[in-house]
Design an enzyme around this catalytic site. Sequence first.
Site, mmCIF file in Angstrom:
data_model
loop_
_atom_site.group_PDB
_atom_site.id
_atom_site.type_symbol
_atom_site.label_atom_id
_atom_site.label_comp_id
_atom_site.label_asym_id
_atom_site.label_seq_id
_atom_site.Cartn_x
_atom_site.Cartn_y
_atom_site.Cartn_z
ATOM 1 N N GLY A 229 0.814 -1.210 0.000
ATOM 2 C CA GLY A 229 0.000 0.000 0.000
ATOM 3 C C GLY A 229 0.841 1.249 0.000
ATOM 4 N N ASP A 230 2.111 1.107 -0.383
ATOM 5 C CA ASP A 230 2.975 2.290 -0.391
ATOM 6 C C ASP A 230 4.047 2.136 -1.465
ATOM 7 O OD1 ASP A 230 4.422 4.685 0.591
ATOM 8 O OD2 ASP A 230 3.039 4.496 2.257
ATOM 9 N N ASP A 231 5.274 2.589 -1.191
ATOM 10 C CA ASP A 231 6.299 2.517 -2.232
ATOM 11 C C ASP A 231 6.750 1.071 -2.444
ATOM 12 O OD1 ASP A 231 6.200 5.252 -2.513
ATOM 13 O OD2 ASP A 231 7.832 5.607 -1.090
ATOM 14 N N ASN A 253 2.013 2.942 -4.163
ATOM 15 C CA ASN A 253 2.379 4.259 -4.690
ATOM 16 C C ASN A 253 3.353 4.216 -5.843
ATOM 17 O OD1 ASN A 253 0.809 5.267 -2.682
ATOM 18 N ND2 ASN A 253 2.477 6.023 -1.402
#
Length: 430
Positions: A229-231, A253
């Site tokens: 849910g991120d990098d 991301n």
Amino acid sequence: MTTMIWPPIFLIFLLSIGQIFAKDCTLSPLGIGKDDTTQVEAAIAACGQFGTTTFEAGTYNITRKMTWNLVSSKVHLKGYLSFKPDVLYWLNANNTYRVVFIQSQASWFVITGSDFEIDAHNTGGIQGNGQQSWSYFGTHAKADGDGRPIALTLSKVTRGIVRNFRIVSPPFWAHTVAESKDVIYDGIYVNATNTDPLYIGKNIVPNTDGINTYRSDNISLFNWDVTCGDDCLAIKGNSTNIHARNVTCRGGNGIAFGSLGQYVNLSDIVTDVVLEDLLMTRIDPNVQPNMGNGVYFKSWTGTVNGVPPTGGGGGTGNVNNVVVRNVKLDRVNAPLHLYQTNGGHTGDRPSTLQFGNLQFINWTGTALTNKSKSSQVRSVIDIECSVSVGCAGVSFDHFAVTGPTGQPPRFICQNVDGLSGLNGGWRMIS
Ligand SMILES: *[C@@H]1O[C@H](CO)[C@@H](O)[C@H](O)[C@H]1NC(C)=O
Ligand SMILES: *[C@@H]1O[C@H](CO)[C@@H](O)[C@H](O)[C@H]1NC(C)=O
Ligand SMILES: *[C@@H]1O[C@H](CO)[C@@H](O)[C@H](O)[C@H]1NC(C)=O
Ligand SMILES: *[C@@H]1O[C@H](CO)[C@@H](O)[C@H](O)[C@H]1NC(C)=O
Ligand SMILES: *[C@@H]1O[C@H](CO)[C@@H](O)[C@H](O)[C@H]1NC(C)=O
Ligand SMILES: *[C@@H]1O[C@H](CO)[C@@H](O)[C@H](O)[C@H]1NC(C)=O
Ligand SMILES: *[C@@H]1O[C@H](CO)[C@@H](O)[C@H](O)[C@H]1NC(C)=O
Ligand SMILES: *[C@@H]1O[C@H](CO)[C@@H](O)[C@H](O)[C@H]1NC(C)=O
Ligand SMILES: CC(=O)N[C@H]1CO[C@H](CO)[C@@H](O)[C@@H]1O
């Protein structure tokens, strides 16, 4: 003739010396309700230097922080190190290490040393039991440096290999490599997927980055598959000679350079980065609603807004010599984005951190929206370099990402000195 005979004898002598000192340790999980931490530490203490440690398949119950110092050694990790799900225990700073300087991040498992290989055979790695932590932070504020632990930290490693390794449900960043050199990660699976029905359709797994690289040189990231849910990958300050190849990012991301320039007293140097054979793909929005960027670059502004870990800015440095090629995008929001306003306010001094020699080659696929967050302007490419230093050289070759149907391909390039290769109907928005 004698000179022809002695070398093989000499070699046999060396081999037998090696066998005398070779150490082998094998362990199996103790079973439900038992704590494996002590036997794991004992095996690594006995065989982690000049030896081989084999973890048989199964689940190893790890209940406290752990450091492995591996020297000239091999570890077969056929099962999972399962870190106990106890969010408040791990948030207590006494129960983790703080070896990753940036943003004072916490680690529950640190590997250090040299000339080692850890092979998890695609059947083992780390079970982070992150759901409890994700759900907890659904109703509690979170901040950088608050103590949520990194699942696997390589710190001060020289010539280490991590192979066929799975990290399932990391509460926070999955991997971090810091203050290390000559490290290869090959065959890495990361999956941070919410299963709490309360949060269906929400990104409840922020900060589950696939990896952060920091203060490290010559790091290879081969054959990665990251659901987060991120990098997917985050290349932070003083990462040099980074080579990523064959990376699939599912949700999140996208691949980040940064954030950079957070520490006013430090300069972030990122040079010689090659990222190739990348697939960035959107997944079921009930599982993970975000697919933010393809690749993005971000620095703080030139003004100091508070202090790290949560605030910062004013840091110097440069990002130079980056090639991103053979990229396939599947419905990402912002295919290519560069901004230098992270954590900033209007009226801040522009960043002096300079991006240069950025090459984007052979990109295909689709952008779902034609709008980027920072500018609120619609475009597939959005490069907004600092007015104080600009970007020095940005080139495109076969960049053919399409926006929503019927949209002409449009781009924003602000303060770029030396832009080339955007042919084939691209229109600049100023
Ligand atoms: C892990 O070990 C602790 C004791 O330290 C025990 O209470 C707990 O039940 C064990 N967990 C599992 C899943 O076996
Ligand atoms: C951490 O350990 C120190 C020293 O033992 C102790 O004084 C402190 O209360 C502990 N902190 C927490 C939050 O448990
Ligand atoms: C980079 O690291 C790899 C793996 O340890 C090593 O084989 C290679 O020689 C290193 N490259 C340089 C330039 O040192
Ligand atoms: C990630 O984990 C979820 C939940 O277990 C699973 O449904 C999904 O298939 C996994 N993704 C991949 C790429 O393995
Ligand atoms: C790319 O990596 C995946 C694992 O993430 C692997 O299954 C696949 O074989 C790799 N592809 C190539 C061409 O090496
Ligand atoms: C830079 O500042 C940070 C605090 O923001 C401090 O922890 C660190 O020691 C400083 N480093 C140097 C090299 O001055
Ligand atoms: C990066 O390296 C330079 C020296 O090359 C050093 O001055 C700077 O403080 C380092 N930055 C970080 C974040 O460690
Ligand atoms: C362009 O990238 C795709 C993957 O997205 C790859 O299959 C293809 O071979 C690349 N083309 C060239 C000329 O390298
Ligand atoms: C998300 C977004 O801003 N989409 C826009 C893309 O461009 C078309 C045409 O200009 C707009 O109608 C959409 O709103």
